[in-house]
Structure formats: structure tokens, C-alpha cells
Design an enzyme around this catalytic site. Structure first.
Site, PDB file in Angstrom:
ATOM      1  N   ALA A  68       0.993  -1.058  -0.052  1.00 34.78           N
ATOM      2  CA  ALA A  68       0.036  -0.037  -0.163  1.00 34.78           C
ATOM      3  C   ALA A  68       0.740   1.241  -0.098  1.00 34.78           C
ATOM      4  O   ALA A  68       2.200   1.086   0.062  1.00 34.78           O
ATOM      5  CB  ALA A  68      -0.991   0.065   1.058  1.00 34.78           C
ATOM      6  N   GLY A 111      -0.546  -5.391   0.445  1.00 32.79           N
ATOM      7  CA  GLY A 111      -1.781  -5.217  -0.749  1.00 32.79           C
ATOM      8  C   GLY A 111      -1.522  -5.754  -2.006  1.00 32.79           C
ATOM      9  O   GLY A 111      -2.181  -6.266  -2.572  1.00 32.79           O
ATOM     10  N   GLU A 114      -2.185  -9.373  -1.704  1.00 31.13           N
ATOM     11  CA  GLU A 114      -3.454  -9.501  -1.495  1.00 31.13           C
ATOM     12  C   GLU A 114      -3.948  -9.388  -3.006  1.00 31.13           C
ATOM     13  O   GLU A 114      -5.101 -10.089  -3.191  1.00 31.13           O
ATOM     14  CB  GLU A 114      -4.338  -8.674  -0.545  1.00 31.13           C
ATOM     15  N   GLU A 134       2.262  -6.629   6.700  1.00 33.96           N
ATOM     16  CA  GLU A 134       1.291  -5.529   7.454  1.00 33.96           C
ATOM     17  C   GLU A 134       1.669  -5.788   9.082  1.00 33.96           C
ATOM     18  O   GLU A 134       1.905  -4.686   9.624  1.00 33.96           O
ATOM     19  CB  GLU A 134      -0.192  -6.066   7.306  1.00 33.96           C
TER      20      GLU A 134
END
Length: 260
Positions: A68, A111, A114, A134
Site C-alpha cells: 500500500a 496489498g 493480496e 502488515e
């Protein structure tokens, strides 16, 4: 005159296959709110575009997506997190009806990992490196990793990867079942496009039904999944493509799919 900024997602199309490429090379394709909004919009548009039957989501040689946008996340308050537009990104990706093939080279962190897991299949370069990092930032995954990793790799491996945030390469990802194919450096995108072309040659309505049926195995007990599969099978039996496919088989010729 200054040059116009390059769009955060580049779109190409070859026949029935579309390619959506993340385009923030200076940030290793980090998932900024702008990129996430553009990618979701691009995929939704392609999902409704006549003639598109499979989509490849890719980054570049260096990075699929290196997580992210941390500076933006650091400044975000708890209240903003609850209402931030990025919270809608993951459900929008999950709602895409066409098969999504992730083409991963280089970094796929946080992310980015993901996003790859949100796709239906993953082709990874030997250079690919994955991580759900994370935990090292004081948070947990918020885009589905805890659930998808546990379903694909099992609870024990998912616990290790989520609780440590350690990196793992394409070979380990393949051994865990996260990755469908591992390709040589430089060949990862062609391999992903080839897989998408193979899927695009199949009857388009049946492909959508099949994707929904397989995803049903992750979303509930087996009894519900079996009922879903049966309903989708019955719908596929009502299509013109079913008649064409069976007729072509009996006539020993290639079928001509019409998506009806």
C-alpha cells in the site's frame, strides 16, 4: 508544455484477452487510492465489454505491487479508515465475473500480495517475492489475505506468514498452492497471457459459471457449494453454447462459441 501524467493503469487488448498493467514504476506500483480506484473501474469496465473473456493483471519486471501507499496510510485516522474509498476496492475486485490472471514479477508485498490472491490464477516469475508484511507496520492484512492464505495454504502456513511477515519466493508459493505456474524471468507475462488465451477459448458463459462455482467452495459449507454448483450447471445446460459444444464434439469439429 508539460507532458500529461501517465495513467495509473495501462490497458491493452489482444483478441478476447485484456491486459491491465499497474503503472506507478517510481513507487514500485504501490497501491495508492488513485491506482486502486482506476484499477477497479478498469476491471469493471472490461467485465462488461463484449468480446473480453479473460483479464491479466500485471505490474512490471521489478514489482507487481509493493504494498500500500504507506505515507498516505500513516496520515489516515481511524474514522477515515472506516469510510475511506479504498475499503470498497476489495469487494469490487471480488465481484468481477471474468477470470483474472495475476502476472507477478518482483515484489508482491502487503496489498500487492493480496491483489494477486484476489485473482483467480497466478503466474509468477522466478524472481517474484511475496510477503504479507502488515504485521511489521503494526497492523494486519485488510484485503483478504488472512482468509485466502488459510484456504489455499492451510492454517499453519497462513499463521506463520501473517504473524511474521516474512518473505517467500515463487518456488515456495508454488509448493504451497498459491501460484499456478512459475516462469523464467522475462517469460512471466507471456506465460500469463497464454494461460488467459486458453481460458478465453472456452465458452464464455460456462467460464463465468465455473468461476462462481469454484469460488463457492471458499465461501461456505460443502452442502451450499454443491447446491450452487448444481444451479450453475443447470444454467449452463440452458445456453446455446452447450448445444454448440456438444454438436461440435459429435461432428468432430471446433466449436464456435457465441456467449449465449
Amino acid at each position: 508544455m508539460s507532458a500529461e501524467p501517465s495513467p495509473p493503469v495501462l490497458v491493452e487488448r489482444e483478441g478476447h484477452v485484456a491486459l491491465a498493467r499497474l503503472n506507478r514504476p517510481g513507487a514500485r506500483n504501490a497501491l495508492s487510492p488513485e491506482l486502486m480506484e482506476e484499477l477497479a473501474t478498469v476491471l469493471e469496465t472490461l467485465d462488461r465489454t463484449d468480446g473480453v473473456r479473460a483479464i491479466v493483471v500485471a505490474g512490471d519486471e521489478v514489482a507487481f505491487a509493493a504494498g500500500a501507499d504507506i505515507p498516505a496510510m500513516r496520515a489516515r485516522s481511524f474514522q477515515e479508515t472506516l469510510t475511506h474509498p479504498t475499503a470498497r476496492f476489495w469487494p469490487r475486485i471480488a465481484a468481477i465475473g471474468l477470470p483474472l490472471v495475476a502476472a507477478v514479477s518482483g515484489y508482491a508485498f502487503g496489498g500487492g500480495c493480496e491483489l494477486a490472491l484476489s485473482c483467480d490464477l497466478i503466474v509468477a516469475s522466478e524472481t517474484a517475492v511475496f510477503s504479507q508484511a502488515e504485521i511489521t507496520l503494526g497492523i494486519i492484512p485488510g484485503g483478504g489475505a488472512t482468509q485466502r492464505l488459510a484456504r489455499v495454504a492451510g492454517k499453519q502456513r497462513a499463521m506463520e506468514l501473517v504473524l511474521t511477515g516474512r518473505r517467500f519466493d515463487a518456488a515456495e508459493a508454488h509448493a504451497m498452492g498459491l501460484v499456478n505456474r512459475v516462469a523464467a524471468p522475462g517469460a512471466w507475462l507471456d506465460e500469463a497471457l497464454d494461460l488467459a488465451r486458453t481460458i478465453a477459448e472456452r465458452p464464455p458463459l460456462a467460464v463465468r459459471f465455473a468461476k462462481r462455482a469454484v469460488l463457492g467452495a471458499d465461501e461456505g459449507p460443502i452442502g451450499i457449494g454443491l447446491s450452487l454448483e448444481r444451479r450453475l450447471y443447470e444454467q449452463s445446460m440452458a445456453t446455446e453454447d452447450r448445444v454448440e459444444g456438444m454438436t461440435a464434439f459429435l461432428e468432430r469439429r471446433e466449436p464456435q462459441w457465441r456467449g449465449r
